[in-house]
Design an enzyme around this catalytic site. Structure first.
Site, mmCIF file in Angstrom:
data_model
loop_
_atom_site.group_PDB
_atom_site.id
_atom_site.type_symbol
_atom_site.label_atom_id
_atom_site.label_comp_id
_atom_site.label_asym_id
_atom_site.label_seq_id
_atom_site.Cartn_x
_atom_site.Cartn_y
_atom_site.Cartn_z
ATOM 1 N N ASN A 10 -7.531 10.121 -2.647
ATOM 2 C CA ASN A 10 -7.306 11.347 -2.152
ATOM 3 C C ASN A 10 -7.369 12.514 -3.055
ATOM 4 O O ASN A 10 -6.472 12.636 -3.983
ATOM 5 C CB ASN A 10 -5.518 11.425 -1.457
ATOM 6 C CG ASN A 10 -5.278 12.638 -0.988
ATOM 7 O OD1 ASN A 10 -5.852 13.736 -1.102
ATOM 8 N ND2 ASN A 10 -3.969 12.829 -0.525
ATOM 9 N N HIS A 66 -9.748 15.946 6.032
ATOM 10 C CA HIS A 66 -9.074 15.655 4.613
ATOM 11 C C HIS A 66 -8.700 14.373 4.638
ATOM 12 O O HIS A 66 -8.235 13.771 5.436
ATOM 13 C CB HIS A 66 -7.952 16.659 4.437
ATOM 14 C CG HIS A 66 -7.184 16.188 3.383
ATOM 15 N ND1 HIS A 66 -7.618 16.008 1.996
ATOM 16 C CD2 HIS A 66 -5.823 15.619 3.289
ATOM 17 C CE1 HIS A 66 -6.616 15.540 1.340
ATOM 18 N NE2 HIS A 66 -5.641 15.289 2.027
ATOM 19 N N CYS A 71 -3.792 20.388 0.536
ATOM 20 C CA CYS A 71 -4.870 19.464 1.131
ATOM 21 C C CYS A 71 -5.523 20.547 1.999
ATOM 22 O O CYS A 71 -6.686 20.094 2.289
ATOM 23 C CB CYS A 71 -4.477 18.419 1.837
ATOM 24 S SG CYS A 71 -3.649 17.184 0.684
HETATM 25 O O1 UT7 Z 1 -2.801 14.527 1.216
HETATM 26 C C1 UT7 Z 1 -1.359 14.570 0.965
HETATM 27 C C2 UT7 Z 1 -0.904 13.630 2.296
HETATM 28 N N1 UT7 Z 1 -0.331 12.592 2.308
HETATM 29 C C3 UT7 Z 1 -0.517 11.570 2.986
HETATM 30 O O2 UT7 Z 1 -1.116 11.935 4.139
HETATM 31 C C4 UT7 Z 1 0.015 10.335 3.055
HETATM 32 C C5 UT7 Z 1 0.611 9.969 4.336
HETATM 33 N N2 UT7 Z 1 1.410 8.593 4.114
HETATM 34 C C6 UT7 Z 1 0.480 7.502 3.890
HETATM 35 O O3 UT7 Z 1 -0.253 7.409 3.711
HETATM 36 C C7 UT7 Z 1 1.576 6.054 3.844
HETATM 37 O O4 UT7 Z 1 2.767 6.496 4.422
HETATM 38 C C8 UT7 Z 1 1.669 5.525 2.509
HETATM 39 C C9 UT7 Z 1 0.166 4.805 2.236
HETATM 40 C C10 UT7 Z 1 2.163 6.347 1.410
HETATM 41 C C11 UT7 Z 1 2.659 4.222 2.669
HETATM 42 O O5 UT7 Z 1 2.452 3.440 3.672
HETATM 43 P P1 UT7 Z 1 3.790 2.928 4.719
HETATM 44 O O6 UT7 Z 1 2.991 2.045 5.680
HETATM 45 O O7 UT7 Z 1 4.243 4.247 5.282
HETATM 46 O O8 UT7 Z 1 4.468 2.154 3.651
HETATM 47 P P2 UT7 Z 1 6.123 2.364 3.358
HETATM 48 O O9 UT7 Z 1 6.123 3.533 2.345
HETATM 49 O O10 UT7 Z 1 6.705 2.216 4.228
HETATM 50 O O11 UT7 Z 1 6.260 0.871 2.371
HETATM 51 C C12 UT7 Z 1 6.163 -0.342 2.947
HETATM 52 C C13 UT7 Z 1 6.705 -1.158 1.635
HETATM 53 C C14 UT7 Z 1 7.837 -0.842 0.931
HETATM 54 O O12 UT7 Z 1 8.391 -2.045 0.669
HETATM 55 P P3 UT7 Z 1 9.529 -2.768 1.623
HETATM 56 O O13 UT7 Z 1 10.621 -1.598 1.554
HETATM 57 O O14 UT7 Z 1 9.292 -2.985 2.856
HETATM 58 O O15 UT7 Z 1 9.900 -3.975 0.968
HETATM 59 C C15 UT7 Z 1 7.408 -0.206 -0.246
HETATM 60 O O16 UT7 Z 1 8.427 -0.204 -1.395
HETATM 61 O O17 UT7 Z 1 5.585 -1.115 0.701
HETATM 62 C C16 UT7 Z 1 6.032 -0.912 -0.493
HETATM 63 N N3 UT7 Z 1 4.954 -0.289 -1.419
HETATM 64 C C17 UT7 Z 1 4.125 -0.750 -2.021
HETATM 65 N N4 UT7 Z 1 3.935 -1.962 -2.218
HETATM 66 C C18 UT7 Z 1 2.977 -2.221 -3.088
HETATM 67 C C19 UT7 Z 1 5.080 1.070 -1.525
HETATM 68 N N5 UT7 Z 1 3.953 1.586 -1.935
HETATM 69 C C20 UT7 Z 1 3.588 0.729 -2.545
HETATM 70 C C21 UT7 Z 1 2.789 0.007 -3.671
HETATM 71 N N6 UT7 Z 1 2.196 -1.012 -3.800
HETATM 72 N N7 UT7 Z 1 1.778 1.227 -3.898
#
Ligand code: UT7
Length: 333
Positions: free
Chosen positions: A290, A260, A114
């Site tokens: 992204n 980014h 990135c």
């Molecule tokens: O360019 C590369 C750099 N990348 C980034 O900078 C990305 C950085 N990270 C993020 O943007 C966030 O961490 C995410 C958007 C990827 C995830 O958001 P989060 O608030 O950290 O969610 P999480 O991974 O903790 O997941 C929360 C819940 C989980 O369910 P439970 O365990 O609470 O029941 C996940 O299983 O959301 C669930 N989940 C989803 N649900 C529906 C994870 N992905 C999805 C999805 N759709 N696509």
């Protein structure tokens, strides 16, 4: 002698197929509501099978060269930034050289994820400042859609990515109008490689491709989302502060911040952390997702073409991504 480097042409290209969050709902266990709330993304573009990352790069490059108003034969070096090259090797720089029918000039591929566009800009700035080259073409392009894990294991990451390309022409600015690249700051911390990586294929394995490694999921990009989120929100502001300090500027002097865009919530956190009004932050992730190395030049091109960025404006670029790597660049447009 003044050998300041300046962006004189810019272009971007995204493949025509739009994939909305509702389209993703049909192919995986996710919802439009979750994606919007957690990332701010509404849709992204996916390339069709048979289209390579170099094809997107070439289209963006043609627009950037036309925008710069130079003859393509005057380009004397290419820098290509991508994490999704057409092949394991060679990189896409040489493919862009051939497809654009450029002279047999050098082509360098940077692999800084990135942060790739800012790393490329820093390299171009140094080559131009040293007098080695005069007109450098930078392409930053990605096709992420070919290799996303739509299972529950990979859905956090799969919903974020989109395909696209941005390109700029960087030229030596012989005038003394103060425009050009003011500074670049580059950082890395390789302790965090496994926080965001595509582990396989790896020449450490014998053979490189096997049923076992295929089943391991290592061929998909993998991310510890919360760790990446936290570090991105902290490191981009740090890199911006380093740029402000070096140029004796304050955040109030910045007309446009182009981070980014990996997640709109990160962009908003960066703005909050830097205490820059959100109106000054250029954000288009809702429509593109992204696009990794391509996200900054795509956003910058849209802002320039819509006259949001004007001559004389101070632009701050910043990025964070896999490696970890992070960076900033200050530019006077
Ligand atoms: O360019 C590369 C750099 N990348 C980034 O900078 C990305 C950085 N990270 C993020 O943007 C966030 O961490 C995410 C958007 C990827 C995830 O958001 P989060 O608030 O950290 O969610 P999480 O991974 O903790 O997941 C929360 C819940 C989980 O369910 P439970 O365990 O609470 O029941 C996940 O299983 O959301 C669930 N989940 C989803 N649900 C529906 C994870 N992905 C999805 C999805 N759709 N696509």
């Amino acid at each position: 002698m003044n050998r300041k480097a300046k962006i004189t042409g810019i272009g971007h290209y995204v493949p025509p197929t739009v994939i909305t969050n509702l389209d993703l709902e049909k192919r995986m266990n996710t919802t439009d509501e979750w994606i919007r709330a957690r990332s701010g993304i509404e849709e992204r573009h996916y390339a069709e099978a048979g289209v390579g990352t170099s094809d997107l790069a070439v289209k963006a490059a043609q627009l950037a060269i036309a925008d710069a108003g130079i003859d393509k034969d005057d380009i004397d070096f290419i820098i290509a930034a991508t994490i999704s090259p057409d092949h394991y090797f060679p990189g896409i720089g040489v493919i862009v050289q051939a497809k654009l029918e450029l002279p047999t000039i050098g082509a360098l591929d940077v692999r800084n994820q990135c942060s790739g566009f800012i790393y490329a800009l820093a390299a171009a700035d140094s080559f131009i400042s040293s007098g080695m080259y005069k007109n450098i073409l930078i392409v930053a392009a990605e096709i992420q859609s070919a290799n996303l894990d739509y299972s529950d294991d990979g859905r956090d990451l799969a919903v974020l990515f989109g395909d696209g390309a941005g390109a700029v022409v960087v030229e030596r600015n012989d005038s003394n109008d103060g425009s050009g690249i003011l500074s670049t700051h580059l950082y890395s911390d390789g302790r965090y490689v496994p926080m965001l990586w595509m582990e396989k294929p790896s020449p450490k394995d014998r053979p490189i491709f096997s049923e076992e490694t295929l089943k391991s999921g290592g061929f998909f990009p993998q991310m510890q989302g919360k760790h990446v989120f936290k570090n991105a929100s902290e490191k981009m502001p740090e890199a911006v502060r380093a740029a402000l300090e070096q140029n004796n500027l304050t955040i109030e002097d910045v007309d446009h911040l182009i981070p980014h865009q990996a997640n709109d919530r990160i962009s908003l956190m960066v703005a909050h952390n830097l205490k820059i009004p959100v109106e000054k932050v250029i954000r288009n992730i809702a429509r593109f997702g992204n696009t990794t190395a391509a996200s900054i030049p795509i956003a910058m091109d849209e802002a320039i073409k819509s006259n949001r960025i004007k001559k004389g404006d101070l632009i701050m670029l910043t990025a964070f991504g896999s490696g970890y790597t992070w960076a900033s660049a200050a530019l006077r447009y």
